[in-house]
Design a protein around this motif. Structure first.
Motif, PDB file in Angstrom:
ATOM      1  N   LEU A  32       0.832  -1.207   0.000  1.00  0.00           N
ATOM      2  CA  LEU A  32       0.000   0.000   0.000  1.00  0.00           C
ATOM      3  C   LEU A  32       0.865   1.254   0.000  1.00  0.00           C
ATOM      4  N   LEU A  33       1.900   1.279   0.820  1.00  0.00           N
ATOM      5  CA  LEU A  33       2.793   2.435   0.892  1.00  0.00           C
ATOM      6  C   LEU A  33       3.465   2.694  -0.457  1.00  0.00           C
ATOM      7  N   ALA A  34       3.919   1.644  -1.129  1.00  0.00           N
ATOM      8  CA  ALA A  34       4.555   1.800  -2.441  1.00  0.00           C
ATOM      9  C   ALA A  34       3.581   2.393  -3.453  1.00  0.00           C
ATOM     10  N   GLU A  35       2.335   1.950  -3.401  1.00  0.00           N
ATOM     11  CA  GLU A  35       1.320   2.463  -4.321  1.00  0.00           C
ATOM     12  C   GLU A  35       1.004   3.928  -4.027  1.00  0.00           C
ATOM     13  N   LEU A  38       0.377  12.003   0.609  1.00  0.00           N
ATOM     14  CA  LEU A  38      -0.256  11.194   1.650  1.00  0.00           C
ATOM     15  C   LEU A  38       0.694  10.171   2.276  1.00  0.00           C
ATOM     16  N   VAL A  39       1.924  10.099   1.769  1.00  0.00           N
ATOM     17  CA  VAL A  39       2.876   9.086   2.225  1.00  0.00           C
ATOM     18  C   VAL A  39       3.134   9.168   3.721  1.00  0.00           C
ATOM     19  N   ASP A  40       3.375  10.361   4.250  1.00  0.00           N
ATOM     20  CA  ASP A  40       3.687  10.495   5.676  1.00  0.00           C
ATOM     21  C   ASP A  40       2.535  10.010   6.559  1.00  0.00           C
ATOM     22  N   GLU A  41       1.295  10.271   6.123  1.00  0.00           N
ATOM     23  CA  GLU A  41       0.144   9.816   6.905  1.00  0.00           C
ATOM     24  C   GLU A  41       0.051   8.290   6.921  1.00  0.00           C
ATOM     25  N   ILE A  42       0.397   7.658   5.806  1.00  0.00           N
ATOM     26  CA  ILE A  42       0.369   6.202   5.737  1.00  0.00           C
ATOM     27  C   ILE A  42       1.538   5.618   6.522  1.00  0.00           C
ATOM     28  N   ARG A  43       2.727   6.161   6.296  1.00  0.00           N
ATOM     29  CA  ARG A  43       3.934   5.655   6.949  1.00  0.00           C
ATOM     30  C   ARG A  43       3.841   5.825   8.470  1.00  0.00           C
ATOM     31  N   GLY A  44       3.301   6.944   8.921  1.00  0.00           N
ATOM     32  CA  GLY A  44       3.250   7.235  10.353  1.00  0.00           C
ATOM     33  C   GLY A  44       2.047   6.647  11.073  1.00  0.00           C
ATOM     34  N   ALA A  45       1.168   5.954  10.353  1.00  0.00           N
ATOM     35  CA  ALA A  45      -0.043   5.420  10.967  1.00  0.00           C
ATOM     36  C   ALA A  45       0.268   4.252  11.890  1.00  0.00           C
ATOM     37  N   GLY A  73      -7.873   4.693  11.892  1.00  0.00           N
ATOM     38  CA  GLY A  73      -9.320   4.735  12.059  1.00  0.00           C
ATOM     39  C   GLY A  73     -10.079   5.645  11.123  1.00  0.00           C
ATOM     40  N   ASN A  74      -9.426   6.290  10.164  1.00  0.00           N
ATOM     41  CA  ASN A  74     -10.120   7.179   9.233  1.00  0.00           C
ATOM     42  C   ASN A  74      -9.929   6.706   7.794  1.00  0.00           C
ATOM     43  N   ALA A  75     -11.029   6.655   7.055  1.00  0.00           N
ATOM     44  CA  ALA A  75     -11.021   6.160   5.675  1.00  0.00           C
ATOM     45  C   ALA A  75     -10.378   7.200   4.753  1.00  0.00           C
ATOM     46  N   LEU A  76      -9.117   6.973   4.400  1.00  0.00           N
ATOM     47  CA  LEU A  76      -8.389   7.928   3.562  1.00  0.00           C
ATOM     48  C   LEU A  76      -8.265   7.501   2.108  1.00  0.00           C
ATOM     49  N   LEU A  77      -8.413   6.209   1.838  1.00  0.00           N
ATOM     50  CA  LEU A  77      -8.234   5.716   0.476  1.00  0.00           C
ATOM     51  C   LEU A  77      -9.327   4.709   0.149  1.00  0.00           C
ATOM     52  N   PHE A  78      -9.616   4.569  -1.147  1.00  0.00           N
ATOM     53  CA  PHE A  78     -10.543   3.522  -1.576  1.00  0.00           C
ATOM     54  C   PHE A  78     -10.046   2.916  -2.875  1.00  0.00           C
ATOM     55  N   ARG A  79     -10.490   1.691  -3.114  1.00  0.00           N
ATOM     56  CA  ARG A  79     -10.144   0.995  -4.353  1.00  0.00           C
ATOM     57  C   ARG A  79     -11.443   0.447  -4.940  1.00  0.00           C
ATOM     58  N   LEU A  80     -11.678   0.799  -6.200  1.00  0.00           N
ATOM     59  CA  LEU A  80     -12.830   0.253  -6.904  1.00  0.00           C
ATOM     60  C   LEU A  80     -12.469  -1.118  -7.449  1.00  0.00           C
ATOM     61  N   GLU A 103      -9.460  -1.596  -9.992  1.00  0.00           N
ATOM     62  CA  GLU A 103      -8.355  -1.961  -9.091  1.00  0.00           C
ATOM     63  C   GLU A 103      -7.400  -0.814  -8.765  1.00  0.00           C
ATOM     64  N   ARG A 104      -7.795   0.423  -9.051  1.00  0.00           N
ATOM     65  CA  ARG A 104      -6.927   1.564  -8.789  1.00  0.00           C
ATOM     66  C   ARG A 104      -7.242   2.166  -7.422  1.00  0.00           C
ATOM     67  N   LEU A 105      -6.237   2.725  -6.796  1.00  0.00           N
ATOM     68  CA  LEU A 105      -6.364   3.346  -5.485  1.00  0.00           C
ATOM     69  C   LEU A 105      -6.637   4.841  -5.656  1.00  0.00           C
ATOM     70  N   TYR A 106      -7.592   5.365  -4.879  1.00  0.00           N
ATOM     71  CA  TYR A 106      -7.949   6.783  -4.932  1.00  0.00           C
ATOM     72  C   TYR A 106      -8.068   7.331  -3.514  1.00  0.00           C
ATOM     73  N   PRO A 107      -7.832   8.639  -3.319  1.00  0.00           N
ATOM     74  CA  PRO A 107      -8.117   9.239  -2.006  1.00  0.00           C
ATOM     75  C   PRO A 107      -9.626   9.433  -1.850  1.00  0.00           C
ATOM     76  N   THR A 108     -10.115   9.282  -0.633  1.00  0.00           N
ATOM     77  CA  THR A 108     -11.533   9.551  -0.371  1.00  0.00           C
ATOM     78  C   THR A 108     -11.732  11.063  -0.236  1.00  0.00           C
ATOM     79  N   LEU A 109     -12.978  11.475  -0.254  1.00  0.00           N
ATOM     80  CA  LEU A 109     -13.272  12.887   0.018  1.00  0.00           C
ATOM     81  C   LEU A 109     -12.849  13.247   1.432  1.00  0.00           C
TER      82      LEU A 109
END
Length: 176
Positions: free
Chosen positions: A18-21, A29-36, A55-62, A66-72
């Motif tokens: 996930l971090l690589a993607e 958004l890398v720091d938020e993922i890495r520091g979670a 605990g917060n929905a930051l990303l979604f994948r359809l 199969e692509r990753l997107y940030p949530t609103l």
């Protein structure tokens, strides 16, 4: 039957993947993922997965692409610009919030550059808040030359299924 299928923590391998993607697609958004402390995936029966950081929905994948997107939620919480954006006039907002694609006449401002297929935030004009996220059907360069036509395919908007589930599972929006 519940819309949620499962919810579990990502393994070490899953975190790295996930971090690589995220590094490739959304470097801001890398720091938020890495520091979670906690990285979870919520699988739904509705054609998408949500990725939660602390605990917060930051990303979604359809599942369809199969692509990753940030949530609103990610776009609302993040201080910087995560992805390029367009701002739309008041007349376009109700249509976009019902899932309509973004048309050229409704766009009043473009921030950042994007290519066809890139993720683009759609903001309302009064407060500059994101109301939708989509993929560019044309580049920002071609958009500047257009007078009419579809510009952004709407993938996620306020009050859609992704928004509703993201609010339900995100700790910032739960009343406990």
């Amino acid at each position: 039957m519940s819309a949620l299928h499962s919810r579990h923590n990502l393994s070490g391998k899953g975190r790295k993947k996930l971090l690589a993607e995220v590094e490739r697609l959304y470097p801001d958004l890398v720091d938020e993922i890495r520091g979670a402390e906690a990285l979870e995936v919520v699988k739904t029966r509705m054609g998408f997965e949500l990725y939660l950081t602390d605990g917060n929905a930051l990303l979604f994948r359809l599942k369809s692409d199969e692509r990753l997107y940030p949530t609103l939620i990610a776009l609302l919480l993040h201080k910087g610009e995560v992805i390029p954006s367009v701002t739309v006039d008041e007349g376009a907002i109700p249509h976009i919030k019902r899932g309509a694609d973004v048309m050229r006449p409704g766009i009043v401002k473009v921030e950042g550059e994007f290519k066809e297929g890139d993720a683009v935030a759609v903001k309302e004009c009064k407060y500059g808040k994101p109301i939708a996220l989509g993929t560019a059907l044309v580049s920002s360069e071609d958009l500047a030359k257009m007078r009419r036509g579809r510009v952004i395919k709407n993938l996620h908007h306020l009050e859609d299924d992704i928004w509703d589930v993201a609010l339900k599972v995100s700790k910032l929006f739960r009343s406990e």
